[in-house]
Design a protein around this motif. Structure first.
Motif, short mmCIF file in Angstrom:
data_model
loop_
_atom_site.label_atom_id
_atom_site.label_comp_id
_atom_site.label_asym_id
_atom_site.label_seq_id
_atom_site.Cartn_x
_atom_site.Cartn_y
_atom_site.Cartn_z
N UNK A 41 0.79 -1.23 0.00
CA UNK A 41 0.00 0.00 0.00
C UNK A 41 0.83 1.28 0.00
N UNK A 42 2.11 1.23 0.29
CA UNK A 42 2.91 2.45 0.42
C UNK A 42 3.93 2.65 -0.71
N UNK A 43 3.98 1.72 -1.66
CA UNK A 43 4.93 1.86 -2.76
C UNK A 43 4.24 2.51 -3.96
N UNK A 44 4.82 3.64 -4.42
CA UNK A 44 4.26 4.36 -5.57
C UNK A 44 5.32 4.68 -6.64
N UNK A 45 6.58 4.42 -6.35
CA UNK A 45 7.65 4.61 -7.34
C UNK A 45 8.39 3.29 -7.47
N UNK A 46 8.84 2.99 -8.70
CA UNK A 46 9.40 1.65 -8.96
C UNK A 46 10.65 1.71 -9.84
N UNK A 47 11.18 2.87 -10.13
CA UNK A 47 12.31 2.97 -11.06
C UNK A 47 13.53 2.24 -10.53
N UNK A 48 13.81 2.37 -9.26
CA UNK A 48 15.00 1.72 -8.70
C UNK A 48 14.89 0.21 -8.76
N UNK A 49 13.69 -0.32 -8.57
CA UNK A 49 13.50 -1.76 -8.68
C UNK A 49 13.63 -2.21 -10.14
N UNK A 50 13.16 -1.37 -11.06
CA UNK A 50 13.28 -1.70 -12.48
C UNK A 50 14.74 -1.79 -12.92
N UNK A 51 15.62 -1.01 -12.31
CA UNK A 51 17.03 -1.00 -12.72
C UNK A 51 17.81 -2.21 -12.22
N UNK A 52 17.24 -2.97 -11.32
CA UNK A 52 17.95 -4.14 -10.78
C UNK A 52 18.23 -5.15 -11.91
N UNK A 53 19.45 -5.67 -12.00
CA UNK A 53 19.79 -6.62 -13.08
C UNK A 53 18.91 -7.85 -13.11
N UNK A 54 18.51 -8.35 -11.95
CA UNK A 54 17.67 -9.56 -11.92
C UNK A 54 16.27 -9.29 -12.48
N UNK A 55 15.78 -8.05 -12.30
CA UNK A 55 14.48 -7.70 -12.86
C UNK A 55 14.60 -7.54 -14.37
N UNK A 56 15.65 -6.91 -14.83
CA UNK A 56 15.85 -6.74 -16.27
C UNK A 56 16.10 -8.08 -16.96
N UNK A 57 16.55 -9.07 -16.21
CA UNK A 57 16.80 -10.40 -16.80
C UNK A 57 15.51 -11.06 -17.26
N UNK A 58 14.36 -10.60 -16.79
CA UNK A 58 13.09 -11.18 -17.23
C UNK A 58 12.81 -10.88 -18.70
N UNK A 59 13.56 -9.91 -19.27
CA UNK A 59 13.39 -9.58 -20.68
C UNK A 59 14.04 -10.62 -21.59
#
Length: 319
Positions: A41-59
């Protein structure tokens, strides 16, 4: 930094830490991490999580198809809207928390881009059918410090009057060039304004210096004229003895300054006024050595003619 943005960044940090940990090795783990981050309920920004290499690996093409859509879902939560989610195929379904979160984030974008913000516009953009449901969503956004707004259901048409929007949407990478262009234009306008101000300041300084110079020149000219006037004819000044003038400034040798020409014996060091037959009258007239023609037969001492004065005045040296 805005307090709401700071709280949102703080709320995202545990998920960023997990994404960068050694345990984030499988696509399933990262997908669950994204689902939990977007449901919080308190998260409204996600850019830093998007930059994580493990998240980008889903591409990667090696990622199982069931998990590939989570990266796109996280991007929509970062800078997208509810309408984009509905228009994009093969995305994971949303739970209730994610649905509320994405609608709140979409409300932020709509509030910043659409004026006036009518009930019908919002209901169409957020797939809401009842005005009461929309009012509940707007109220939640207000109490969560996402927007500052006032509901106006009695107006025609009913509107939501938004006065401020929290800076909680991330910047889409494709929009950076547009933002840079806008900021460059703004910088150019600011430079033009600064140059105009500097030119006006320089003009004011120039005019001020010119006025000071003119004032100084007038002062010098006045002092020079006064000095020339005072030194004309030697060192005599108005009121000094010159050409029989006896006067001067009050308190000076003559007692006062005036335009009357007064005569006395001091004007002639080598002579005096003859007083007639005997020249021995003890009177103010005699004291000034000035005789007055009173006419033939006139007498100052009586009708008998004793001490009669000569009718004619003579001026000469005493022998």
């Amino acid at each position: 930094m805005d307090q709401t943005h700071a709280r949102a960044m703080e709320a995202l940090q545990p998920f960023v830490h997990l994404a960068n940990s050694n345990s984030a090795t499988s696509p399933k783990f990262v997908a669950n991490l994204i689902a939990n981050a977007t449901s919080s309920p308190n998260t409204y920004v996600f850019a830093e999580l998007l930059e994580a290499p493990t998240v980008q690996a889903l591409r990667s093409h090696d990622t199982p198809a069931e998990y590939q859509g989570y990266l796109t879902l996280l991007e929509i939560f970062a800078w997208g809207t509810w309408q984009e989610y509905q228009a994009t195929p093969n995305l994971p379904p949303l739970n209730n928390e994610q649905t509320l979160k994405l609608r709140l984030l979409s409300l932020l974008t709509l509030s910043a881009t659409i004026k006036p913000l009518t009930y019908q516009t919002l209901m169409n953009a957020l797939s809401i059918t009842a005005p009461s449901e929309l009012e509940s969503l707007v109220t939640t956004a207000i109490y969560s410090s996402l927007i500052t707004a006032r509901l106006s259901p009695a107006t025609s048409p009913p509107t939501v009057n938004v006065t401020s929007v929290a800076p909680l949407r991330d910047v889409k990478p494709q929009s950076l060039s547009t933002m840079i262009s806008i900021l460059t234009q703004w910088e150019t306008r600011c430079g033009d304004v600064i140059r105009d101000i500097e030119a006006e300041v320089a003009k004011i300084k120039t005019n001020s210096a010119k006025r000071r110079t003119e004032k100084y020149d007038r002062s010098v000219l006045f002092e020079k004229t006064l000095a020339d006037w005072g030194s004309e004819g030697g060192d005599r000044f108005p009121g000094s003895r010159k050409m029989g003038w006896h006067g001067g400034m009050r308190g000076g040798p003559g007692g006062f300054v005036g335009n009357k020409r007064e005569f006395s014996g001091d004007d002639f060091d080598d002579g005096y006024w003859d007083n007639g037959v005997d020249g021995a009258f003890d009177s103010p007239i005699a004291a000034s050595k000035m005789d007055i023609d009173e006419g033939v037969g006139s007498s100052r001492l009586g009708p008998s003619g004793a001490g009669a004065r000569h009718a004619k005045r003579f001026l000469g040296k005493k022998t």
